[in-house]
Design an enzyme around this catalytic site. Structure first.
Site, PDB file in Angstrom:
ATOM      1  N   ILE A  59     -13.220  -2.121  69.548  1.00  0.00           N
ATOM      2  CA  ILE A  59     -12.153  -2.577  69.106  1.00  0.00           C
ATOM      3  C   ILE A  59     -10.954  -2.270  69.801  1.00  0.00           C
ATOM      4  O   ILE A  59      -9.655  -2.795  69.474  1.00  0.00           O
ATOM      5  CB  ILE A  59     -11.838  -1.713  67.579  1.00  0.00           C
ATOM      6  CG1 ILE A  59     -11.739  -0.354  67.719  1.00  0.00           C
ATOM      7  CG2 ILE A  59     -12.666  -1.987  66.744  1.00  0.00           C
ATOM      8  CD1 ILE A  59     -11.545   0.569  66.423  1.00  0.00           C
ATOM      9  N   GLY A  60     -11.190  -2.154  71.214  1.00  0.00           N
ATOM     10  CA  GLY A  60      -9.905  -1.982  72.109  1.00  0.00           C
ATOM     11  C   GLY A  60     -10.188  -1.600  73.380  1.00  0.00           C
ATOM     12  O   GLY A  60     -11.252  -0.673  73.623  1.00  0.00           O
ATOM     13  N   GLY A  74      -8.549   0.100  77.088  1.00  0.00           N
ATOM     14  CA  GLY A  74      -7.481   0.557  77.569  1.00  0.00           C
ATOM     15  C   GLY A  74      -7.633   1.036  79.182  1.00  0.00           C
ATOM     16  O   GLY A  74      -8.792   0.910  79.682  1.00  0.00           O
ATOM     17  N   GLY A  75      -6.605   1.519  79.953  1.00  0.00           N
ATOM     18  CA  GLY A  75      -6.665   1.975  81.235  1.00  0.00           C
ATOM     19  C   GLY A  75      -7.827   3.259  81.671  1.00  0.00           C
ATOM     20  O   GLY A  75      -8.392   3.300  82.417  1.00  0.00           O
ATOM     21  N   GLY A 107     -10.257   4.015  79.095  1.00  0.00           N
ATOM     22  CA  GLY A 107     -11.516   3.882  78.402  1.00  0.00           C
ATOM     23  C   GLY A 107     -11.535   2.633  77.325  1.00  0.00           C
ATOM     24  O   GLY A 107     -10.356   2.277  77.237  1.00  0.00           O
ATOM     25  N   VAL A 128     -12.120   1.685  73.041  1.00  0.00           N
ATOM     26  CA  VAL A 128     -11.989   2.364  71.667  1.00  0.00           C
ATOM     27  C   VAL A 128     -13.373   1.571  70.920  1.00  0.00           C
ATOM     28  O   VAL A 128     -13.440   0.542  70.763  1.00  0.00           O
ATOM     29  CB  VAL A 128     -10.858   2.453  70.978  1.00  0.00           C
ATOM     30  CG1 VAL A 128     -11.225   3.023  69.514  1.00  0.00           C
ATOM     31  CG2 VAL A 128      -9.939   2.973  71.972  1.00  0.00           C
ATOM     32  N   LYS A 163     -13.350   7.170  71.439  1.00  0.00           N
ATOM     33  CA  LYS A 163     -12.716   6.485  72.835  1.00  0.00           C
ATOM     34  C   LYS A 163     -13.826   6.919  74.082  1.00  0.00           C
ATOM     35  O   LYS A 163     -13.689   8.151  74.518  1.00  0.00           O
ATOM     36  CB  LYS A 163     -11.389   7.005  73.204  1.00  0.00           C
ATOM     37  CG  LYS A 163     -10.814   6.317  74.178  1.00  0.00           C
ATOM     38  CD  LYS A 163      -9.163   6.792  74.281  1.00  0.00           C
ATOM     39  CE  LYS A 163      -8.689   5.770  75.632  1.00  0.00           C
ATOM     40  NZ  LYS A 163      -7.134   5.926  75.718  1.00  0.00           N
ATOM     41  N   ASP A 218       3.189   7.714  77.087  1.00  0.00           N
ATOM     42  CA  ASP A 218       2.687   6.063  76.727  1.00  0.00           C
ATOM     43  C   ASP A 218       2.918   5.627  75.526  1.00  0.00           C
ATOM     44  O   ASP A 218       2.469   5.242  74.578  1.00  0.00           O
ATOM     45  CB  ASP A 218       1.267   6.118  77.059  1.00  0.00           C
ATOM     46  CG  ASP A 218       1.061   4.647  77.284  1.00  0.00           C
ATOM     47  OD1 ASP A 218       2.178   3.788  77.333  1.00  0.00           O
ATOM     48  OD2 ASP A 218      -0.264   4.151  77.377  1.00  0.00           O
TER      49      ASP A 218
END
Length: 996
Positions: free
Chosen positions: A721-722, A724-725, A727, A729, A743, A843
């Site tokens: 579902i997403g 990022g830098g 890992g 999710v 994650k 962040d």
């Protein structure tokens, strides 16, 4: 004849009559005056417990005449001077109802306290207002129960308790209010099931109970509410099927059941609701086909059935809905073709069917549907010639046809859709060239034509698209040079021209992309040197120039790229030494300079020092303290780094020296290779063969690990579902039916295990914190195959995704937005002030703020969080999201709580504006902006303007946000101060009692 009455008797009779009438009138007036005086005294007593910042109650004074309170502000009386109406809506009052003497208002019929700050519970004595017809306590801060005594207010026709914090079940006694016409209980924390006694409310026309926590099924008896015209139960936890009896409500015009857990089919008899105008049942678990009877809803204008499990085809009868304006069926399991007459009415303007398995060509009616405003058909299997199957759409704002099987060429007719802001046809089989008429679309912010078979040059006319933010043309067969004219796209943030056949040099105008944060020109045939103007892109975080034929040296101007995180220059013909100014790129995390002709020592930049062998190999003579490189001969390379005055010496010494180094390299490389193999084996032994579980108290060790693997099918992309830098999710549903967010950390490359250990140590600390505005981190697993963090799963997703979606953003009214800002402030204040040692998130961005069902904000993604060490300078690499990072952090690398404060300021402005405030931040030096005098022009115009009282709060938040963005971190407020100020009563704010 009888005798006449004597004059004396006659006069006496007249006198008695007059006296009798006098006593009646006087006595009545005296009684009225006494009642009026009591009501005045009662109102004055209540006033003593209220805060009145706008002095709305200034006229409430001890009455000096017989009018009592009847001339006071917001008060109306009957002919007997008794209060019948109190209307104090939007008056800015703060206080409770505890001092209100309900029993002293026997004639009160209308009581409106909406949009104030009335708090605490609703007194049960309110039932003493026996004549009450209209009661509105909405948009306050009331909590606790809905009194069961409400059932005694049998004259009520209007009851509004919405937008409070009531947290009980709905009392059965409300079913006694047989005269009720409108009932609003939405946007509270109400629990329990749908009260069965509601079937008695035969006169009820409006029933709003959305945005609560109601459970259970919709009762079959709901069909008894024969007068109902509006039914809104969305955003609850209702389950079970939609009862067929609901379709007996012939007067229903609006039915909103979305965002529940309703299952089963859409009732076959749904066509009975002939009056229906809006039908919204999206985001449930409804299955089966779309009923044919839906074509009988002749008045239907809005139909939302997206995000369910519906199957079969879209029935042809949809085209019979002559009033249909909005039709959304996205993300189901629908198959087959689109109805041929889908736009038969000529009124359709919003059609989304993306994420299904639909196929076939576009119907002719859709091609001629000039009313279209928004179209999403991406992620299907549509075919057909794109130049023939689509027409001219003068009102079109958004169209996405990506990931289908369209072929043909892009028609020049698209240049006539002058309102287009988003144009996406990626992932098809489109051929031909990009028509220059695209340059007419001056409103265009996103153009994505990637992953097709486009040929020819990039039209210079694209330089006219000055509103462009994202230009994505990668994975085509475009040739020629990059037009110099593209430098006009000064709003550009994302540019991807990779995997084409582009040649010639990179134009110097690329330095004009001041807002660019992602640049990918890889896998082309670009030549000559890297332009020094690239050093002007101060916001750039990703730069990929790999797999070209670039020559020359790496510009020393790269030292200005302070935001750079990823740099890939591999597979080119770059030569010379790596500039020592790379030491200034403190935010650099990934670098690949392999397969060039670079030589000399690598700078002391951490990304280079810790780069894997693969990222440095294929050069001639690189040396330094990095894996796979030889140590440097300092005296030799000092001469190499000096000016060209020593070039003769270098030419004499360098060839034999390099030859010796190369020979030695062969021997040492083989030795190191064997040693590395041993070290990797040892390291593998050091890495945990079995997973380690930390602070996951609600789960069971190894069994839990296996459940995660099973629930995500070994982290299959279908559950992602997403990304990022650190890992990706995944959403995981455990056998216990618990939903968690997992994650999965990226697999560490060589040399990164120490970094991973530091991360896990910080995560261990984070598992100790608990706050309502911080996503619960249940713990983590560290395993030789998979390492992952386990978080609470929040259904509404990120704040970014909601603000980025017009329909979802409209649901974020100003009350919700202020609550989101407050929630983030409270969460950060807790991390900075209530945790020891303090934790800095590093962040804070809209992508890392998640919202629960009640739109309560939760701070998430602690992958970059830093636990501040006491008596330490706390230096660290740059982390965070572009556009939110404090400027001093990028330069000094010193992390403090004030870094989060800056990010919070950006976030608060984003919530107010509805978009990232990139343009606003640069103008904050203007006193007019800074003082909030133009706030009205900055507010998100997708929602209704705020009320006066809300505007006061927004102005306060705006000024705080501006203070958070002060260039000098010392002058920014602390999160504790911000949290306290935001929580203060509006009256304190206006009286100037808030200090810095």
């Amino acid at each position: 004849m009888g005798a006449s009455p004597s004059p004396t008797f006659k006069n006496c009779s007249s006198s008695l009559s007059f006296l009798f009438m006098f006593l009646i009138v006087f006595g009545s007036s005296a009684f009225d005056f006494a009642t009026s005086a009591e009501e005045a005294a009662a109102l004055l007593l209540w006033k003593t417990g209220l805060q009145d910042p706008h002095a709305r109650l200034a006229s409430w004074q001890h009455p000096s005449n017989a009018t009592g309170p009847c001339t006071w502000f917001a008060i109306s009386c009957n002919g007997a001077m008794s209060v019948t109406k109190i209307n104090l809506t939007k008056s800015g009052l703060q206080g409770t109802l505890d001092r209100f003497s309900f029993s002293l208002f026997p004639n009160l019929e209308y009581f409106d306290l909406s949009v104030n700050s009335i708090f605490c519970a609703i007194p049960s004595q309110i039932s003493q207002l026996s004549k009450l017809v209209h009661l509105d306590l909405s948009a306050n801060n009331l909590n606790g129960l809905i009194p069961s005594s409400f059932g005694n207010l049998t004259n009520l026709t209007y009851l509004n308790l919405c937008r409070n914090f009531l947290n009980s079940s709905i009392p059965l006694e409300i079913g006694n209010l047989s005269n009720l016409v409108e009932l609003y209980l939405n946007t509270n924390n109400l629990t329990g099931s749908f009260p069965p006694t509601f079937v008695n409310l035969k006169r009820l026309r409006f029933l709003y109970m959305y945005e609560n926590m109601l459970v259970g099924s919709i009762p079959l008896e709901i069909g008894n509410l024969i007068s109902l015209s509006h039914l809104s139960l969305y955003s609850n936890n209702l389950s079970g099927p939609i009862p067929e009896s609901l379709c007996d409500l012939m007067n229903l015009t609006v039915l909103e059941l979305y965002r529940n857990n309703l299952s089963g089919p859409i009732p076959e008899n749904i066509g009975n609701m002939k009056s229906l105008v809006v039908l919204n049942i999206m985001e449930n678990k409804l299955s089966g086909p779309i009923p044919i009877s839906i074509g009988d809803l002749s008045r239907l204008e809005v139909l939302y059935i997206r995000d369910n499990l519906l199957s079969g085809s879209i029935p042809e009868v949809i085209g019979d809905l002559m009033n249909l304006v909005v039709f959304r069926v996205a993300r189901n399991n629908l198959t087959g073709h689109l109805p041929q007459n889908i736009c038969k009415s000529g009124r359709l303007n919003n059609f989304t069917a993306n994420g299904n398995r639909l196929s076939g060509r576009m119907p002719e009616s859709l091609r001629n549907c000039t009313t279209l405003y928004r179209v999403r058909l991406d992620g299907n299997q549509f075919t057909g010639n794109i130049s023939e199957d689509f027409g001219v759409y003068p009102n079109l704002d958004y169209i996405n046809l990506s990931d289908n099987k369209f072929y043909g060429e892009i028609s020049h007719k698209w240049g006539k859709s002058l309102q287009l802001t988003d144009f996406e046809i990626a992932g098809n089989n489109i051929t031909g060239s990009i028509p220059p008429e695209i340059g007419n679309l001056t409103q265009l912010g996103l153009l994505n034509l990637s992953s097709n078979h486009l040929v020819g040059k990039i039209p210079v006319e694209l330089g006219r698209l000055t509103s462009m933010v994202k230009l994505i043309l990668n994975d085509n067969q475009l040739s020629g040079g990059i037009p110099q004219e593209l430098g006009s796209l000064t709003e550009l943030e994302y540019l991807d021209l990779s995997a084409n056949n582009l040649s010639q040099s990179i134009p110097s105008s690329i330095g004009d992309f001041a807002k660019l944060h992602h640049l990918n020109l890889s896998k082309n045939k670009l030549s000559h040197g890297i332009p020094i103007q690239l050093g002007m892109l101060l916001q750039l975080s990703v730069l990929d120039l790999s797999h070209n034929i670039l020559a020359g040296e790496i510009p020393t101007e790269f030292s200005s790229l302070v935001s750079l995180v990823t740099l890939n220059l591999s597979h080119n013909n770059l030569s010379g030494v790596i500039p020592s100014t790379f030491d200034d790129l403190h935010g650099l995390e990934f670098v690949d300079i392999s397969n060039n002709q670079l030589c000399g020592p690598i700078p002391s930049n951490k990304a280079l020092q810790e780069a894997p062998v693969q990222a440095l190999q294929g050069n001639n003579g690189l040396c330094g303290n990095a894996t796979g490189l030889l140590p440097c001969n300092n005296s030799l390379f000092e001469k190499i780094h000096k000016s060209k005055t020593g070039s003769k010496i270098v030419h004499i010494i360098l060839p034999p020296a390099v030859g010796a180094i190369v020979m030695a390299s062969c021997v040492i490389y083989i030795t190191l290779l064997r040693r590395n193999e041993c070290e990797q084996t040892d390291k593998g032994d050091m890495q945990p063969k079995e997973f380690e579980l930390r602070t996951i108290s609600i789960f069971d060790g190894k069994l839990f690990y296996e459940e995660i693997i099973k629930a995500t099918e070994d982290f299959d992309d279908a559950y992602c579902i997403g990304r990022g830098g650190f890992g990706s999710v995944y959403k995981a549903k455990l056998p216990s039916d618990d939903l968690v967010a997992v994650k999965k950390l990226h697999t560490p490359s060589e040399g990164e295990w120490s970094t991973r250990k530091e991360l896990l140590n910080e995560v261990k600390t984070l598992t100790e914190i608990r706050h309502r505005n911080i996503v619960k981190l249940y713990g983590f697993c560290s395993h030789s195959k998979h390492s992952f963090l386990v978080y609470e799963y929040l259904e509404r997703g990120s704040l970014f995704s909601i603000l980025d979606n017009d329909e979802e953003a409209k649901k974020l009214d100003w009350s919700k937005r202020l609550n989101i800002i407050k929630g983030v402030a409270h969460g950060l204040s807790y991390m900075h002030s209530d945790v020891s040692p303090p934790i800095v998130h590093r962040d804070i961005s809209s992508k890392n703020i998640l919202l629960d069902d009640e739109y309560e904000a939760c701070i998430s993604d602690f992958g970059t969080a830093k636990v501040l060490e006491i008596n330490s300078s706390n230096w660290t690499a740059v982390a965070g999201t572009f556009g939110y990072v404090a400027p001093e952090f990028a330069y000094t690398l010193k992390v403090t709580e004030k870094c989060d404060v800056y990010s919070f300021g950006v976030l608060a402005l984003e919530v107010i504006q509805g978009k990232h405030p990139s343009n606003l931040i640069g103008s904050l030096l203007s006193p007019v902006i800074r003082e909030g005098k133009m706030l009205g022009d900055l507010l998100d115009d997708r929602i209704a303007p705020p009320t006066d009282i809300v505007l006061v709060e927004l102005t306060t938040v705006f000024k705080l946000a501006v203070a958070c963005l002060h260039e000098n971190p010392r002058f920014r407020p602390t999160m504790y101060d911000i949290s306290q100020i935001i929580s203060l009563k509006i009256s304190d704010i206006e009286k100037g009692q808030v200090g810095r």
